[in-house]
Design a protein around this motif. Structure first.
Motif, PDB file in Angstrom:
ATOM      1  N   ARG A  40       0.852  -1.193   0.000  1.00 58.43           N
ATOM      2  CA  ARG A  40       0.000   0.000   0.000  1.00 58.43           C
ATOM      3  C   ARG A  40       0.884   1.238   0.000  1.00 58.43           C
ATOM      4  NH1 ARG A  40      -3.507   0.050   4.913  1.00 58.43           N
ATOM      5  NH2 ARG A  40      -1.399   0.151   5.762  1.00 58.43           N
ATOM      6  N   ILE A  41       0.527   2.181  -0.825  1.00 54.36           N
ATOM      7  CA  ILE A  41       1.326   3.389  -0.990  1.00 54.36           C
ATOM      8  C   ILE A  41       1.574   4.104   0.339  1.00 54.36           C
ATOM      9  CG2 ILE A  41       1.187   5.719  -2.047  1.00 54.36           C
ATOM     10  CD1 ILE A  41       2.154   3.295  -3.861  1.00 54.36           C
ATOM     11  N   VAL A  78      13.628 -12.901  -2.083  1.00 54.66           N
ATOM     12  CA  VAL A  78      12.360 -12.580  -1.405  1.00 54.66           C
ATOM     13  C   VAL A  78      11.322 -12.085  -2.393  1.00 54.66           C
ATOM     14  CG1 VAL A  78      13.227 -12.102   0.909  1.00 54.66           C
ATOM     15  CG2 VAL A  78      13.166 -10.267  -0.785  1.00 54.66           C
ATOM     16  N   SER A  79      11.788 -11.451  -3.456  1.00 58.05           N
ATOM     17  CA  SER A  79      10.820 -10.862  -4.381  1.00 58.05           C
ATOM     18  C   SER A  79      10.110 -11.921  -5.209  1.00 58.05           C
ATOM     19  CB  SER A  79      11.507  -9.860  -5.299  1.00 58.05           C
ATOM     20  OG  SER A  79      12.413 -10.525  -6.135  1.00 58.05           O
ATOM     21  N   THR A  85       5.241 -11.085  -4.689  1.00 54.41           N
ATOM     22  CA  THR A  85       5.449 -10.714  -6.079  1.00 54.41           C
ATOM     23  C   THR A  85       4.813  -9.381  -6.443  1.00 54.41           C
ATOM     24  OG1 THR A  85       3.587 -12.106  -6.596  1.00 54.41           O
ATOM     25  CG2 THR A  85       5.772 -13.033  -6.992  1.00 54.41           C
ATOM     26  N   ARG A  86       3.855  -8.934  -5.622  1.00 53.60           N
ATOM     27  CA  ARG A  86       3.228  -7.663  -5.965  1.00 53.60           C
ATOM     28  C   ARG A  86       3.687  -6.549  -5.048  1.00 53.60           C
ATOM     29  NH1 ARG A  86      -2.692  -9.404  -6.206  1.00 53.60           N
ATOM     30  NH2 ARG A  86      -2.100 -11.515  -6.754  1.00 53.60           N
ATOM     31  N   GLU A  87       4.765  -6.791  -4.345  1.00 53.09           N
ATOM     32  CA  GLU A  87       5.266  -5.773  -3.427  1.00 53.09           C
ATOM     33  C   GLU A  87       6.425  -5.002  -4.037  1.00 53.09           C
ATOM     34  OE1 GLU A  87       4.376  -8.181   0.709  1.00 53.09           O
ATOM     35  OE2 GLU A  87       6.409  -7.584   0.228  1.00 53.09           O
ATOM     36  N   LEU A  88       6.579  -3.776  -3.543  1.00 54.29           N
ATOM     37  CA  LEU A  88       7.796  -3.016  -3.837  1.00 54.29           C
ATOM     38  C   LEU A  88       8.744  -3.360  -2.698  1.00 54.29           C
ATOM     39  CD1 LEU A  88       5.943   0.362  -4.403  1.00 54.29           C
ATOM     40  CD2 LEU A  88       7.249  -0.815  -6.176  1.00 54.29           C
ATOM     41  N   ASN A  89       9.830  -4.051  -3.021  1.00 60.56           N
ATOM     42  CA  ASN A  89      10.747  -4.479  -1.957  1.00 60.56           C
ATOM     43  C   ASN A  89      11.885  -3.488  -1.784  1.00 60.56           C
ATOM     44  OD1 ASN A  89       9.735  -7.050  -0.860  1.00 60.56           O
ATOM     45  ND2 ASN A  89       9.838  -7.671  -3.000  1.00 60.56           N
ATOM     46  N   MET A 123      11.062  -3.638  -7.959  1.00 65.48           N
ATOM     47  CA  MET A 123       9.648  -3.520  -8.331  1.00 65.48           C
ATOM     48  C   MET A 123       9.118  -4.873  -8.813  1.00 65.48           C
ATOM     49  SD  MET A 123       9.762   0.225 -10.181  1.00 65.48           S
ATOM     50  CE  MET A 123       8.142   0.148 -10.907  1.00 65.48           C
ATOM     51  N   PRO A 124       7.839  -5.144  -8.606  1.00 65.13           N
ATOM     52  CA  PRO A 124       7.311  -6.437  -9.050  1.00 65.13           C
ATOM     53  C   PRO A 124       7.378  -6.570 -10.572  1.00 65.13           C
ATOM     54  CG  PRO A 124       5.541  -4.991  -8.278  1.00 65.13           C
ATOM     55  CD  PRO A 124       6.824  -4.292  -7.976  1.00 65.13           C
TER      56      PRO A 124
END
Ligand code: GDP
Length: 243
Positions: A40-41, A78-79, A85-89, A123-124
């Motif tokens: 979430r932003i 981890v990504s 997979t839909r996260e900004l890590n 980024m995903p």
């Protein structure tokens, strides 16, 4: 910055000075730790640390490249674990001028600026063949929201497979970046795969396509995580963005 004709694989890469390369090596020598995955932003780090991001189609070689850059074998893993997979890590990169003499970070926690010069954002990946419409929508919304007005984001490194060049879904991402006026630079991956002539053709085609994109950085970097080529140059390019 001068440009020289090097071997075919680096022909389209800008020439870096010894000082640029050394700054890149120093930046990536520091600890590189996972900070958080953002879905979430509202959860984006708010400490003002500048950041650079890596984007690309799934399977472009993003994890391999990030691991080659950081000299670690499992950083980007981890990504690719399910659910992430839909996260900004977010990872820390390099000691900040405030960190210890030994170059080790005093702290890598969010809210404490010591212990990092930059955030590296994984980024995903997009363009996964079996992605559902809902997943594509989620990706587009997250990325669109992230790119809009994220002052900390200094540059996106957009990874493109050196065998295939720019695909339609890369164009979609480039359009998002242009619209958000986020500076981005294309990095060709897996440059060990195509033959020299094929690689040169892709490099030329990508360079001319970039001329039509206002936010694109004109220089293309060419890398192979497998052969280790172009890695020093990419580190140097990242380091030019560190404070
Ligand atoms: P990601 O999905 O973008 O994170 O891609 P990965 O890093 O997991 O790589 C996808 C596939 O491409 C894997 O089979 C890798 O072994 C392969 N790959 C990654 N980088 C290179 C490279 O530099 N050269 C070659 N030949 N294969 C690579």
């Amino acid at each position: 910055m001068t440009r020289t004709m090097g071997p075919a694989m680096t022909m389209e890469s800008p020439d870096f000075t010894k000082a640029d390369i050394a700054k890149g090596e120093a930046l990536f020598k520091g600890a590189c730790t996972f900070v958080k995955g953002v879905v979430r932003i509202e959860d984006l780090p708010k400490d003002g640390t500048p950041e650079i991001a890596f984007a690309g189609r799934s399977n472009v070689g993003k994890s391999s490249l990030i691991n080659a850059l950081t000299g670690r074998t499992s950083l980007a893993r981890v990504s690719v674990t399910p659910g992430r997979t839909r996260e900004l890590n977010f990872f820390t990169l390099g000691p900040s001028p405030l960190s210890g003499e030994d170059g080790l970070p005093k702290a890598g926690r969010e809210g404490d600026k010591r212990g990092r010069a930059l955030y590296l954002v994984d980024m995903p990946g997009y363009g996964y063949a079996r992605a559902s419409k809902a997943a594509i929508k989620d990706w587009t919304r997250l990325i669109g929201d992230y790119l809009k007005g994220r002052r900390e984001l200094k540059r996106v490194f957009l990874l493109i497979d050196a065998r295939h060049g720019i695909k339609p879904n890369d164009e979609v991402t480039m359009k998002l970046l242009d619209e958000a006026a986020v500076s981005y630079q294309v990095v060709l991956t897996k440059a060990d795969k195509p033959k020299a002539a094929e690689l040169e053709a892709v490099q030329a085609k990508v360079a001319s396509a970039l001329a039509k994109h206002p936010a694109a950085y004109p220089e293309v970097l060419t890398t192979s995580a497998r052969m280790g080529s172009g890695i020093k140059e990419l580190r140097a390019a990242v380091a030019t963005l560190a404070p």
